[in-house]
Write a protein that holds these residues in place. Structure first.
Motif, short mmCIF file in Angstrom:
data_model
loop_
_atom_site.label_atom_id
_atom_site.label_comp_id
_atom_site.label_asym_id
_atom_site.label_seq_id
_atom_site.Cartn_x
_atom_site.Cartn_y
_atom_site.Cartn_z
N LEU A 50 -11.29 -2.93 -0.76
CA LEU A 50 -10.79 -1.83 0.06
C LEU A 50 -9.93 -2.37 1.18
O LEU A 50 -10.15 -3.49 1.67
N VAL A 51 -8.95 -1.57 1.60
CA VAL A 51 -8.10 -1.91 2.74
C VAL A 51 -7.97 -0.65 3.59
O VAL A 51 -7.90 0.46 3.07
N ASN A 52 -7.97 -0.82 4.90
CA ASN A 52 -7.89 0.35 5.78
C ASN A 52 -6.52 1.01 5.71
O ASN A 52 -5.49 0.35 5.53
N PHE A 53 -6.52 2.34 5.84
CA PHE A 53 -5.29 3.12 6.00
C PHE A 53 -5.34 3.70 7.40
O PHE A 53 -6.17 4.56 7.69
N ASP A 59 -5.62 -4.65 7.33
CA ASP A 59 -4.17 -4.72 7.07
C ASP A 59 -3.38 -5.32 8.22
O ASP A 59 -2.17 -5.48 8.13
N ALA A 90 -2.08 -1.37 -3.52
CA ALA A 90 -3.16 -0.58 -2.93
C ALA A 90 -2.80 0.90 -3.03
O ALA A 90 -1.72 1.31 -2.60
N GLY A 138 0.81 -1.22 0.00
CA GLY A 138 0.00 0.00 0.00
C GLY A 138 0.84 1.27 0.00
O GLY A 138 2.07 1.23 -0.09
N ALA A 155 -3.56 4.97 -2.27
CA ALA A 155 -4.20 5.98 -1.43
C ALA A 155 -5.02 6.91 -2.31
O ALA A 155 -4.71 7.09 -3.50
N GLN A 161 -7.17 2.20 -0.70
CA GLN A 161 -6.99 2.42 0.73
C GLN A 161 -7.97 3.47 1.23
O GLN A 161 -8.13 4.54 0.62
N SER A 212 4.01 -1.44 3.24
CA SER A 212 3.99 -0.12 2.59
C SER A 212 5.10 -0.07 1.55
O SER A 212 6.10 -0.79 1.66
N SER A 249 0.95 -7.76 4.43
CA SER A 249 0.71 -6.35 4.08
C SER A 249 1.99 -5.56 4.31
O SER A 249 2.76 -5.84 5.23
#
Length: 404
Positions: free
Chosen positions: A279-282, A311, A210, A187, A212, A235, A368, A366
């Motif tokens: 969707l994936v949480n940020f 995540d 993913a 992400g 933003a 995200q 970054s 997961s």
């Protein structure tokens, strides 16, 4: 002595040399032969000078004239739209000028350049001939036009974005049964231009990317990622416990916000680009821990034919508890690489993911898009097939339809 000169009146008034009778038989003779010879010499010299300086720039030196003929070269048509091309067409299939994008498309390579400046180095990726082609996005069946942009929806025929936009899971060479499957979701893309381009170019196709919702030129980045075979996710900024000191960004979903307000923020986020499967949480430790605030969000996600990935960053998340009642397919990451700044620590967690995949059959990672994480994941993924482990996209790990 005295000299007497007798002069007549005519001698005094007539100018000297005039009035005398001309001598008969006298004539003027011109050198005609010499003049003719001089004129002929001048003409010959001028002609020779003209030939030497004008008709023959080499001044009479021996030389050979060889004609050069430019053979027409057929240029393959690029895949980008005609309005994006530059250069005049001189004949069918022949162009005198091509854009950089056309040359990249025709050669089948991807060139990564830092934004707005000449780089000291560039990354050139030559794609595998077996690159997976994803379904075009947006699919008109799967979008609705709103004031937030194009939002995903389930088609009238039952088609879901999570399925139509997904990357096929694939198989091991020879169709061998894998010892385990691992899904990796990276992400934080779409914000840093260089980091985004490098992740797209370096990570293997089965790695899910993913994005933003805040980056510029998101449509172009997402399109490039999907062209390279990457499944993409979106995200969603969610409230952490230390908000607003730690702020995920504008349109963050808040635990204490009214349900319509959170859904409006969610729809703004979902309208930023198309073609994502889930969707994936940020961040979001506070919101994902609040079942009352989380349930309407997950319900909206499921009603639009998407899945949700937790995540794994918060141990207090209630996604697994809320998802069945919200009728949304959901899962949680088993291994989290965020916060690991050393190569040895990242390698150790990836080895743990392999162990979990062998024991359970599936593991989700997961991370970054930090340069060190991208580099270690790319290196690690290159050896997975030899270990009998299959790298799969997030949709294959989470599933697209709710269970039960």
């Amino acid at each position: 002595m005295l000299l007497l000169v007798h002069a007549t009146p005519d001698d005094l008034v007539t100018p000297l040399g005039q009035g005398r009778p001309a001598r008969r038989g006298a004539s003027v003779r011109l050198p005609v032969a010499r003049l003719a010879a001089g004129v002929a010499a001048l003409a010959f010299g001028g002609l020779a000078l003209h030939v030497a300086l004008v008709d023959d720039p080499l001044g009479g030196e021996p030389h050979v004239i060889v004609p050069i003929v430019r053979a027409p070269v057929a240029v393959a048509q690029a895949s980008e739209p005609a309005e994006g091309r530059q250069g005049a067409e001189t004949a069918p299939g022949l162009r005198t000028r091509s854009t950089a994008a056309e040359l990249e498309g025709e050669a089948g390579v991807a060139v990564v350049r830092p934004e707005g400046q000449a780089p000291g180095a560039i990354v050139i990726r030559v794609p595998d001939q077996a690159t997976v082609r994803l379904a075009p996005a947006p699919d008109r069946r799967l979008v609705e036009r709103t004031r937030f942009g194009l939002l995903p929806r389930i088609g009238a025929d039952g088609a879901r974005p999570a399925e139509v936009y997904a990357r096929p899971a694939g198989t091991l060479p020879g169709g061998a049964r894998p010892a385990g499957r691992i899904a990796v979701v990276v992400g934080g893309l779409g914000i840093g231009q260089n980091a985004t381009a490098e992740a797209i170019a370096r990570l293997p196709g089965p790695v899910t990317l993913a994005f933003a919702p805040y980056g510029g030129n998101l449509d172009a980045h997402v399109a490039r990622a999907r062209d390279e075979g990457h499944e993409v996710m979106l995200q969603v900024p969610m409230e952490p416990f230390d908000y607003p000191d730690n702020d995920p960004g504008p349109h963050t979903l808040l635990a204490q916000a009214k349900i319509p307000d959170n859904l409006e923020r969610l729809r703004w986020v979902m309208g930023r680009f198309t073609g994502y499967t889930g969707l994936v949480n940020f961040m979001g430790a506070k919101l994902t821990a609040d079942e009352a605030a989380l349930a309407p969000v997950l319900r909206e996600v499921g009603e639009r034919g998407l899945f949700f990935l937790d995540d794994g960053s918060s141990s207090r998340s209630s996604v697994a508890t809320v998802a069945p009642a919200a009728k949304v397919s959901a899962a949680r990451a088993d291994v989290v690489l965020d916060g690991l700044g050393r190569a040895e620590a990242i390698d150790a967690e990836l080895a743990r993911a392999e162990k979990l995949a062998r024991e359970r059959g599936l593991a989700i990672v997961s991370a970054s898009a930090l340069p060190i994480a991208v580099e270690r994941i790319a290196r690690w993924a290159s050896d997975l097939e030899a270990k009998g482990i299959l790298l799969v996209p997030a949709s294959a790990a989470v599933g697209s339809r709710p269970r039960g």
